[in-house]
Design a protein around this motif. Structure first.
Motif, mmCIF file in Angstrom:
data_model
loop_
_atom_site.group_PDB
_atom_site.id
_atom_site.type_symbol
_atom_site.label_atom_id
_atom_site.label_comp_id
_atom_site.label_asym_id
_atom_site.label_seq_id
_atom_site.Cartn_x
_atom_site.Cartn_y
_atom_site.Cartn_z
ATOM 1 N N ASN A 208 0.833 -1.197 0.000
ATOM 2 C CA ASN A 208 0.000 0.000 0.000
ATOM 3 C C ASN A 208 0.878 1.263 0.000
ATOM 4 O OD1 ASN A 208 -2.579 1.577 0.630
ATOM 5 N ND2 ASN A 208 -1.259 2.091 2.354
ATOM 6 N N HIS A 214 -3.749 4.043 -5.243
ATOM 7 C CA HIS A 214 -4.877 4.276 -4.339
ATOM 8 C C HIS A 214 -5.000 5.731 -3.892
ATOM 9 C CE1 HIS A 214 -1.649 4.057 -1.336
ATOM 10 N NE2 HIS A 214 -2.478 4.590 -0.468
ATOM 11 N N ASN A 215 -3.978 6.541 -4.193
ATOM 12 C CA ASN A 215 -4.011 7.929 -3.705
ATOM 13 C C ASN A 215 -5.265 8.677 -4.155
ATOM 14 O OD1 ASN A 215 -1.564 7.434 -2.573
ATOM 15 N ND2 ASN A 215 -0.558 9.238 -3.422
ATOM 16 N N HIS A 219 -7.007 8.623 -0.596
ATOM 17 C CA HIS A 219 -6.534 9.924 -0.091
ATOM 18 C C HIS A 219 -7.035 11.075 -0.976
ATOM 19 C CE1 HIS A 219 -3.988 7.430 2.359
ATOM 20 N NE2 HIS A 219 -3.301 7.003 1.326
ATOM 21 N N ASP A 343 -5.262 4.875 5.229
ATOM 22 C CA ASP A 343 -4.586 3.642 4.790
ATOM 23 C C ASP A 343 -4.973 2.460 5.678
ATOM 24 O OD1 ASP A 343 -3.159 4.504 2.541
ATOM 25 O OD2 ASP A 343 -1.583 5.370 3.785
HETATM 26 FE FE LIG Z 1 -1.958 5.473 1.236
#
Ligand SMILES: [Fe+2]
Length: 384
Positions: A208, A214-215, A219, A343
Motif C-alpha cells: 500500500n 490508491h491515492n 486519499h 490507509d
Molecule cells: Fe496510502
C-alpha cells in the motif's frame, strides 16, 4: 520432486509463482493465502526477518549512554542500548533461566534481571550473580548476554539476527544514484511518533505504501490534491536491488499547503518514497522526512510506526518549546494521523477480503509495479 520444489509447494503453489513472475503487464498479484497463512508467515520470519537488516529505530532515540529501548524482531526480544562508545543490540533474555530483562524504554547503568537479580553491563557482560556461591565450573564470561549485529545508516538503527549476513553498506550502496544524502536524513531528529496496530498482513501495508494507485481514491481529499497520483514516477530500471523508489514533486513539504515553512537549502528537491526491503519506508521531502516501519506481529496483524523528523537544530528548538518551530512542526505532523487512518481502513478492508473463498489473485497496473517488485522479492527470499 526435489527439495526446492517441495518447499515451494508447501509455501505457495507453483502456478501462483508462475503468474506472479510473468512480464509486468501480465503479472498476477500474490494470492490471498500469502496474506493469511500462518505457515507462510513463519517462512517470512525465518527467511526474511531473521536474515535481513531490519530497522528498529533512530539514533536520536538513544541520546545518552545508558539510554535503551526494546524491540521485537522475528519474535526475538532485543535491547537496543547506547553504550559509552557505540549503539549495541543485546538479547533481552537472561542467560540464567531465560527471563526477559526489561521492557519499553529507559535509562540504566546495568540491566538487572527481575527474576534473580543477575546484572549485566551495557555491553552485555555478566557482572553480578547474587547468592550463587557453590556453583562449580562456572565463569561469568561464559554467560554474557548474546549480542546481535547492528549498523547505523543515515540515522537509522538496523539489526541483523544472521551472523553471516553481508554488511548493510553493501545493501544500500547501490542506492547512491538516488542521492538520498541530499535529504539529510542523518541530520534529522524525530519530533513526533505515531504507532498503529493494524489488522492486516505486513506485506499488504508495504505494498500500500509503495503504490500511488490508491491515492486518488483513499486519499482523495488529503494527499491527492497535494501530490496527485499521476505525478509520481516509479523507478523501474531496477530488477535485483532490495529496494524500490518513486520520485514525486519538487519543493514539496508536509505543511498543510505542501509549501515548505522551514528553511530549504535545496528548494527544488523532489519528494521520494523508497522501500528498503523488507519493511522500512522512507518518505523524504524538501525539509523533513516521515520514515515508517511496518513490523509483522502475526499472519494478519502488523504494527506501523511513522515519525516526523526535522533538521537537528530545529528539532532542538522544538524540544525547548520554541513557539514558532513547535507550531510549524505540529502542523507538519498533523497530516500524518489523517492519511494513516485512511490507509489503515483500506488495508484492513483488504485483509477481510482475503478471507473470501471467492477471492483470488488480481492484476497489477502501471501504478503498482513497485508493489509487484516487492512481492517478487518476498517470494524469492521466503517461498523458494
Ligand atoms: Fe496510502
Amino acid at each position: 520432486m526435489n527439495a526446492t520444489t517441495q518447499v515451494r509447494a508447501a509455501a505457495l503453489s507453483s502456478e501462483a509463482l508462475r503468474e506472479l513472475n510473468r512480464p509486468a503487464p501480465e503479472a498476477a498479484t500474490l494470492p490471498p493465502t500469502a496474506y493469511t497463512s500462518a505457515e507462510i508467515y513463519e517462512r517470512e520470519l525465518e527467511f526474511i526477518f531473521r536474515r535481513e537488516w531490519i530497522c528498529v529505530g533512530r539514533v536520536e532515540d538513544l541520546r545518552k549512554p545508558g539510554d535503551y529501548f526494546t524491540a521485537q524482531v522475528a519474535n526475538e526480544s532485543l535491547i537496543i542500548v547506547r553504550d559509552s562508545d557505540q549503539i549495541r543490540a543485546l538479547s533481552n533474555v537472561c542467560r540464567h533461566r531465560s527471563c526477559e530483562l526489561v521492557s519499553g524504554t529507559g535509562h540504566t547503568r546495568f540491566f538487572v534481571c527481575p527474576y534473580h537479580a543477575r546484572s549485566y553491563a551495557l555491553n552485555g557482560e555478566l557482572k553480578a550473580t547474587p547468592n550463587f556461591d557453590g556453583v562449580k565450573n562456572f565463569s561469568k564470561k561464559d554467560y554474557s548476554l548474546h549480542t546481535v549485529r547492528t549498523e547505523i545508516w543515515d540515522g537509522f538503527i538496523f539489526v541483523n539476527l544472521d551472523r553471516d549476513a553481508s554488511p548493510l553498506a553493501a545493501r544500500v550502496s547501490d542506492m547512491s544514484r538516488l542521492e538520498l544524502e541530499k535529504y539529510g536524513q542523518a541530520d534529522m531528529e524525530t519530533t513526533h511518533t505515531f504507532a498503529y496496530d493494524v489488522k492486516c498482513n505486513w506485506k499488504a501495508y508495504v505494498e500500500n505504501a509503495m503504490e500511488e494507485y490508491h491515492n486518488a481514491v483513499v486519499h482523495k481529499k488529503t494527499l491527492e490534491p497535494i501530490m496527485p497520483m499521476l505525478g509520481w514516477e516509479e523507478l523501474r530500471d531496477i530488477s535485483d536491488q532490495p529496494w524500490t523508489v518513486m520520485v514525486g514533486f519538487p519543493g514539496l513539504s508536509w505543511s498543510p499547503t505542501g509549501k515548505p515553512m522551514f528553511p530549504t537549502p535545496l528548494p527544488d528537491l523532489k519528494m521520494v518514497i523508497a522501500n528498503i526491503f523488507p519493511n522500512l519506508i522512507l518518505l523524504c521531502n524538501v525539509d523533513s522526512i516521515a520514515p515508517m516501519v511496518i513490523e509483522p506481529t502475526g499472519p494478519e496483524t502488523c504494527r506501523v510506526t511513522i515519525r516526523m523528523c526535522i533538521r537537528k537544530e530545529l528539532a532542538a528548538k522544538f524540544r525547548e518549546g520554541d513557539a514558532a518551530v513547535v507550531e510549524v512542526a505540529n502542523s507538519y505532523a498533523s497530516s500524518i494521523p489523517v492519511f494513516m487512518e485512511e490507509d489503515n481502513v483500506a488495508t484492513e478492508a483488504q485483509q477481510r477480503g482475503f478471507h473470501s473463498r471467492l477471492a483470488g489473485a488480481g492484476r497489477y497496473c502501471q501504478h503498482e509495479l513497485l508493489a509487484l517488485r516487492f512481492a517478487k522479492w518476498v517470494t524469492q527470499k521466503a517461498y523458494v
